[in-house]
Design an enzyme around this catalytic site. Structure first.
Site, short mmCIF file in Angstrom:
data_model
loop_
_atom_site.label_atom_id
_atom_site.label_comp_id
_atom_site.label_asym_id
_atom_site.label_seq_id
_atom_site.Cartn_x
_atom_site.Cartn_y
_atom_site.Cartn_z
N ARG A 157 70.62 128.46 9.30
CA ARG A 157 69.29 128.91 9.72
C ARG A 157 69.32 129.52 11.12
O ARG A 157 68.36 129.38 11.89
CB ARG A 157 68.26 127.77 9.68
CG ARG A 157 68.26 126.94 8.42
CD ARG A 157 68.09 127.79 7.19
NE ARG A 157 68.05 126.97 5.98
CZ ARG A 157 68.02 127.49 4.75
NH1 ARG A 157 68.06 128.79 4.57
NH2 ARG A 157 67.98 126.70 3.71
N ASN A 199 74.12 118.91 8.91
CA ASN A 199 74.88 118.89 7.65
C ASN A 199 76.34 118.95 8.08
O ASN A 199 76.84 120.00 8.47
CB ASN A 199 74.54 120.10 6.77
CG ASN A 199 73.14 119.99 6.19
OD1 ASN A 199 72.66 118.89 5.92
ND2 ASN A 199 72.48 121.12 6.01
N LYS A 278 71.96 112.79 9.82
CA LYS A 278 71.14 113.14 8.65
C LYS A 278 71.76 112.40 7.48
O LYS A 278 72.87 112.73 7.06
CB LYS A 278 71.18 114.66 8.45
CG LYS A 278 70.56 115.15 7.15
CD LYS A 278 70.56 116.68 7.08
CE LYS A 278 69.99 117.19 5.77
NZ LYS A 278 69.91 118.67 5.72
N GLU A 282 69.34 115.76 1.28
CA GLU A 282 69.90 117.03 0.82
C GLU A 282 71.41 116.93 0.62
O GLU A 282 72.17 117.80 1.03
CB GLU A 282 69.54 118.16 1.80
CG GLU A 282 68.02 118.33 1.93
CD GLU A 282 67.59 119.47 2.83
OE1 GLU A 282 68.36 119.85 3.72
OE2 GLU A 282 66.46 119.98 2.64
N ARG A 315 67.62 110.77 11.62
CA ARG A 315 66.55 111.66 11.16
C ARG A 315 65.77 111.06 9.99
O ARG A 315 66.36 110.44 9.09
CB ARG A 315 67.14 113.03 10.77
CG ARG A 315 67.75 113.72 11.98
CD ARG A 315 68.33 115.07 11.63
NE ARG A 315 67.36 116.13 11.55
CZ ARG A 315 67.25 116.97 10.52
NH1 ARG A 315 68.01 116.84 9.45
NH2 ARG A 315 66.37 117.94 10.54
N LYS A 356 60.39 115.05 11.82
CA LYS A 356 59.86 116.41 11.86
C LYS A 356 58.35 116.34 12.09
O LYS A 356 57.69 115.44 11.58
CB LYS A 356 60.15 117.15 10.55
CG LYS A 356 61.64 117.49 10.38
CD LYS A 356 61.88 118.45 9.22
CE LYS A 356 63.39 118.71 9.09
NZ LYS A 356 63.73 119.71 8.07
N ASP A 361 58.41 120.65 5.93
CA ASP A 361 59.61 121.29 6.47
C ASP A 361 59.26 122.51 7.32
O ASP A 361 59.55 123.63 6.91
CB ASP A 361 60.53 121.68 5.31
CG ASP A 361 61.94 122.01 5.79
OD1 ASP A 361 62.23 121.73 6.96
OD2 ASP A 361 62.72 122.54 4.99
N GLU A 383 60.64 116.21 16.08
CA GLU A 383 61.53 117.37 15.93
C GLU A 383 60.71 118.60 15.54
O GLU A 383 59.95 118.56 14.58
CB GLU A 383 62.58 117.06 14.85
CG GLU A 383 63.62 118.14 14.67
CD GLU A 383 64.63 117.79 13.56
OE1 GLU A 383 65.34 116.77 13.69
OE2 GLU A 383 64.71 118.55 12.57
N GLU A 389 63.07 129.54 10.94
CA GLU A 389 63.42 129.58 9.52
C GLU A 389 62.25 130.04 8.65
O GLU A 389 62.41 130.90 7.79
CB GLU A 389 63.90 128.20 9.08
CG GLU A 389 64.16 128.11 7.59
CD GLU A 389 64.69 126.75 7.16
OE1 GLU A 389 64.85 125.86 8.00
OE2 GLU A 389 64.95 126.58 5.94
N GLU A 499 50.58 133.32 10.31
CA GLU A 499 49.94 132.43 9.32
C GLU A 499 49.04 133.24 8.39
O GLU A 499 48.98 133.00 7.18
CB GLU A 499 49.12 131.37 10.06
CG GLU A 499 48.39 130.41 9.14
CD GLU A 499 47.56 129.37 9.90
OE1 GLU A 499 47.14 129.66 11.03
OE2 GLU A 499 47.35 128.29 9.35
N TRP A 529 62.67 121.28 -5.60
CA TRP A 529 62.58 120.99 -4.17
C TRP A 529 61.29 120.32 -3.72
O TRP A 529 61.12 119.98 -2.54
CB TRP A 529 62.81 122.26 -3.35
CG TRP A 529 64.22 122.75 -3.47
CD1 TRP A 529 64.69 123.66 -4.37
CD2 TRP A 529 65.34 122.35 -2.68
NE1 TRP A 529 66.04 123.84 -4.20
CE2 TRP A 529 66.47 123.05 -3.16
CE3 TRP A 529 65.51 121.46 -1.62
CZ2 TRP A 529 67.74 122.89 -2.61
CZ3 TRP A 529 66.78 121.31 -1.06
CH2 TRP A 529 67.87 122.01 -1.57
O1 GCW Z 1 64.56 123.18 6.89
C1 GCW Z 1 65.54 122.63 6.10
C2 GCW Z 1 66.59 123.66 6.06
C3 GCW Z 1 67.99 123.14 5.95
C4 GCW Z 1 68.19 122.04 6.99
C5 GCW Z 1 67.19 120.93 6.70
C6 GCW Z 1 67.24 119.80 7.71
C7 GCW Z 1 70.12 121.47 8.27
O2 GCW Z 1 66.32 124.58 5.03
O3 GCW Z 1 68.86 124.21 6.17
O4 GCW Z 1 69.50 121.55 7.02
O5 GCW Z 1 65.88 121.44 6.75
O6 GCW Z 1 66.36 119.74 8.55
O7 GCW Z 1 68.13 118.97 7.65
#
Ligand code: GCW
Length: 667
Positions: A157, A199, A278, A282, A315, A356, A361, A383, A389, A499, A529
């Site tokens: 990203r 990741n 993390k 995912e 996280r 977050k 997301d 966060e 992104e 927006e 998802w």
């Molecule tokens: O926003 C999403 C992204 C992933 C990212 C994930 C996260 C690092 O699409 O690419 O992975 O969140 O926050 O872990």
């Protein structure tokens, strides 16, 4: 006397961002005395020496025996007042400006305060003012891969070129540039960086063990500017690196492995900040595989770091990414709260739960995560995502200051309770938007996001527009009024403009799957998802009420649980996040949902056209390379905004059959 730390030399062609050498003229043309000692005092000394070399002033250390008056005294001492590790006091009387700090970073931050004040720092009298950060940890997480990932590339990203730290599987070995980066971060108050992607792939995992030296080199480059280095680690490290049969956090051999790994890290990097993890997210490994909780997982790593003063940043982004879209009872927005709120009080003192800001997301509009109001006995960090992104990938202008500020001012417990900026005792973290691009951030105006983040982390209740002016003042030194007005015009409203032309009323996503750039209204609709809008011929939105929906609204305390529960009280901008409503539903604004969709999409494009016109009119006031880069990106932004408008409007016309009451072209 230790030597001053030289100011990093910017590699040829790299933009100085908010630290153009000329910003140091007021300081460099004067007589400065520096008192006290410590590594960061040598950095301050280096800064002042460099400024004096350029602008003709003079700097002395401690008592030089002359009676000459000083214009500026920078003094690190055990002050009468507790200024903490990072605070400083600034005052001016009898022709001398004095900055006092007791901790090592305080003097450095005080120096940059003087730079921000410019000539004003040396005028008239100034009563003593104390500046201290409200939040101790102000951090950037880099999602940088060491080895180029086949799908995500060098920086996951990342929209600013390659990584500042890594290239093609190894450290770039450019400490001067990393040091220059640390300097920019210090100048906006950021004090921590995590240097690799959350990741954690195979190559990156080894940074914890046999490739630790590369991390130590980065730490050495960042240290003189008070930036502590952190590392993302894989929860499976004891297995993949240590050869153990298990990574069970309660297993004694696993705990011993982590303790040993942490000890080796601290032997190489004595001021190491800690681990970022993390887990169970995912596809990343985590404690669930062993039937353990996330508190068990976090605490195992916290125990390893504790003897060295380190912190584990765990996280909360844990959800099921293999959801069945046919099942309308499962709600991804609920996941973080469902997993973590029951664990409140179980996390070690040196564990920080990194949440977050929204439950999904980093969409352009989300409610504030209910986790932030639900864990009073846990150190929480918020966060945010500086890398854009979902907000235009640094091809679109989208200044996120107002969005972050709204989240930080939100009061999860209503008027009586604290705001998010206060609840976030564990820190503020942004996913970095920086890469090896000569402008650092791809889009030159995206530098404003990085700067604003740092300053908001220092003072979450600060006014983002004041911060933006500060950024303009430094970046475009001595900018004429027309430039200032123009920059404000293109930046202030840019988040809301974005927006307007993208997914409406908080419903989110509608982006192209995978890379997440540009519109694809149904792109994620039938995917695993968990990111759906449920548009049909009658209406759109996700019913997250307790009465008839997923129950997510009930994760909030009072008053928000009630406010969000009913479409009548839910704020317009979040209506489709919380409710599935007919297209003819009338908003508080007086418009129907469908008409709002049409109007906002036309407006969003018009505002983008206007911003481009404003930018074009600034050509004579902005350096050509910067102007051209922004203009080129505006062309793409406008193309993309029109595409968003046409796809979203056409989609909803076809679904609802309700025409635009103003008769504009919808395809
Ligand atoms: O926003 C999403 C992204 C992933 C990212 C994930 C996260 C690092 O699409 O690419 O992975 O969140 O926050 O872990």
């Amino acid at each position: 006397m230790p030597l001053p730390v030289p100011v990093p030399v910017l590699p040829e062609g790299i933009d100085p961002a908010w630290l153009p050498p000329e910003a140091f003229r007021p300081l460099g043309a004067r007589r400065t005395r520096i008192r006290g000692s410590g590594p960061l005092v040598e950095t301050v000394h280096g800064e002042v020496s460099d400024a004096c070399r350029r602008f003709g002033g003079e700097v002395v250390r401690d008592d030089d025996g002359t009676a000459a008056p000083y214009d500026l005294v920078l003094c690190r001492t055990d002050g009468p007042e507790d200024l903490g590790d990072e605070g400083f006091a600034c005052e001016r009387s009898a022709g001398t400006t004095t900055v006092t700090a007791s901790g090592p970073r305080g003097l450095l931050y005080g120096l940059f305060h003087v730079v921000r004040l410019g000539e004003d720092a040396f005028r008239g009298e100034r009563p003593r003012e104390v500046h201290r950060p409200a939040v101790a940890l102000r951090m950037l997480d880099h999602w940088d891969n060491v080895a180029v990932h086949p799908v995500m590339g060098q920086v996951e990203r990342g929209y600013a070129g390659g990584s500042l730290f890594w290239r093609d599987g190894r450290a770039r070995g450019e400490p001067e540039r990393v040091r220059a980066y640390g300097r920019l971060l210090a100048a906006c108050g950021i004090n921590a960086v995590s240097v690799n992607n959350v990741n954690v792939h195979a190559t990156e995992a080894r940074l914890l063990t046999d490739r630790l030296g590369e991390v130590a080199d980065l730490a050495a480059a960042l240290r003189p500017y008070g930036v502590r280095t952190h590392l993302s680690v894989t929860f499976a490290a004891p297995v993949v690196l240590g050869g153990l049969a298990t990574a069970d956090p309660l297993d004694a051999s696993v705990r011993a492995w982590w303790a040993d790994a942490a000890a080796r890290v601290y032997a190489a990097i004595p001021d190491f900040g800690g681990f970022v993890v993390k887990a169970d997210s995912e596809g990343q490994p985590g404690p669930f595989a062993y039937g353990r909780s996330h508190a068990d997982g976090a605490d195992a790593l916290a125990a390893a770091l504790a003897p060295h003063g380190g912190t584990v940043h765990w996280r909360a982004f844990v959800y099921d990414h293999r959801q069945d879209w046919r099942d309308r009872t499962t709600d991804r927005a609920r996941a973080a709260y469902d997993h973590f709120a029951p664990l409140d009080g179980e996390f070690a003192d040196n564990a920080v739960l990194q949440v977050k800001h929204g439950p999904m997301d980093f969409q352009v509009r989300e409610p504030v995560s209910p986790v932030l109001g639900a864990m009073p006995r846990t150190r929480l960090a918020v966060e945010v995502q500086a890398t854009q992104e979902y907000t235009g990938q640094q091809r679109h202008v989208c200044w996120l200051g107002p969005m972050w500020s709204e989240a930080l001012r939100f009061r999860p417990g209503g008027d009586a309770g604290g705001c998010v900026g206060e609840v976030a005792r564990g820190g503020l973290v942004a996913v970095s938007n920086v890469g090896d691009d000569p402008f650092w951030t791809g889009h030159p105006l995206a530098q404003a996001n990085l700067y604003t983040f740092g300053r908001l982390a220092w003072r979450p209740d600060d006014d983002p527009r004041r911060i933006l002016d500060e950024w303009i003042g430094l970046t475009f030194l001595s900018a004429p009024e027309r430039l200032i007005t123009g920059l404000r015009a293109v930046l202030h409203g840019s988040w809301r403009t974005y927006e307007k032309y993208t997914a409406p009323l908080g419903v989110g996503f509608m982006v192209q799957p995978g890379h997440h750039y540009g519109p694809s209204v149904d792109g994620y609709e039938y995917s695993p998802w968990g990111t759906y809008h449920f548009a049909d011929r009658d209406g759109v939105g996700v019913d997250r009420s307790a009465a008839t929906g997923t129950g997510y609204a009930a994760q909030y305390g009072k008053p928000w649980a009630e406010v969000y529960e009913s479409p009548g009280s839910c704020p317009d901008e979040l209506l489709l996040f919380f409710h599935h409503v007919p297209y003819e539903h009338v908003l508080h604004s007086g418009k129907t949902v469908i008409q709002h969709i049409y109007d906002s999409h036309f407006e969003g494009v018009e505002e983008t056209e206007e911003a481009l016109r404003v930018w074009e009119g600034l050509a004579d006031l902005v350096a050509p390379a910067r102007h051209a880069r922004v203009a080129e990106r505006y062309a793409e932004q406008l193309r993309s905004a029109r595409e968003w408008r046409d796809q979203v409007n056409s989609y909803f016309l076809r679904k609802s059959g309700v025409p635009d009451e103003r008769g504009r072209t919808v395809y």
